[in-house]
Design a protein around this motif. Structure first.
Motif, short mmCIF file in Angstrom:
data_model
loop_
_atom_site.label_atom_id
_atom_site.label_comp_id
_atom_site.label_asym_id
_atom_site.label_seq_id
_atom_site.Cartn_x
_atom_site.Cartn_y
_atom_site.Cartn_z
N PRO A 47 -2.70 -21.12 -2.77
CA PRO A 47 -1.82 -20.36 -2.93
C PRO A 47 -2.95 -18.64 -4.20
O PRO A 47 -4.28 -18.59 -3.83
N ASP A 48 -1.84 -17.58 -3.59
CA ASP A 48 -2.99 -16.68 -4.50
C ASP A 48 -3.47 -16.70 -6.13
O ASP A 48 -2.00 -16.63 -6.37
N GLY A 50 -4.52 -14.69 -8.20
CA GLY A 50 -4.01 -13.83 -8.92
C GLY A 50 -2.16 -13.53 -9.37
O GLY A 50 -2.15 -12.39 -10.20
N THR A 51 -1.66 -13.83 -8.20
CA THR A 51 0.23 -13.08 -8.70
C THR A 51 0.33 -14.70 -9.67
O THR A 51 -0.06 -15.70 -9.33
N ALA A 54 1.98 -18.52 -9.39
CA ALA A 54 1.33 -19.02 -8.11
C ALA A 54 0.44 -21.09 -8.31
O ALA A 54 -0.97 -20.87 -8.24
N ARG A 97 -7.31 -20.75 3.53
CA ARG A 97 -6.24 -20.07 3.82
C ARG A 97 -4.82 -19.07 2.54
O ARG A 97 -4.50 -20.12 2.24
N VAL A 98 -5.57 -17.56 1.93
CA VAL A 98 -4.45 -17.43 1.10
C VAL A 98 -2.72 -16.23 0.94
O VAL A 98 -3.43 -16.03 2.09
N GLY A 99 -2.25 -17.27 0.77
CA GLY A 99 -0.84 -16.24 0.52
C GLY A 99 0.01 -17.66 1.48
O GLY A 99 -0.29 -18.78 0.63
#
Length: 114
Positions: A47-48, A50-51, A54, A97-99
């Motif tokens: 996960p990102d 920073g959100t 997450a 893989r971020v996201g």
């Protein structure tokens, strides 16, 4: 089952567990005292951080926890779907893989987590 079919199956199983595309997964086979040993090199989706929202729990835990669990799920999935006897799965993470994770349609995923 052909080597190519077995490789495609292993790529799909690993991709489903790691949240990446099957094309991101490299698979290699070796002989382990007459059984098949599977070596996987692949990135893992994360996960990102920073959100908001997450948290790692929604993703199944830390990267280490997810990868440790993935090895067993991949071994069980490939064995059950191919009929081949695997001795082990070695997993090397090649990156992140971020996201959002890729969620391919994988009927064994639900059975393996049930």
């Amino acid at each position: 089952m052909s080597t190519q079919a077995l490789t495609s199956l292993a790529q799909a199983a690993a991709a489903a567990e790691l949240g990446v595309r099957p094309s991101d997964v490299r698979v290699d086979w070796s002989d382990d005292a007459g059984l098949l040993a599977l070596r996987i090199v692949a990135p893992v989706a994360i996960p990102d951080l920073g959100t908001e929202g997450a948290g790692l729990d929604a993703w199944g835990g830390s990267v280490w926890e997810r990868c440790a669990r993935a090895k067993g799920v991949i071994l069980e999935s490939v064995t059950r779907l191919s009929g081949a006897t695997l001795s082990r799965v070695d997993l090397r993470i090649s990156g992140m893989r971020v996201g959002r994770p890729v969620r391919p349609l994988a009927p064994w995923r639900e059975a393996a987590h049930a």
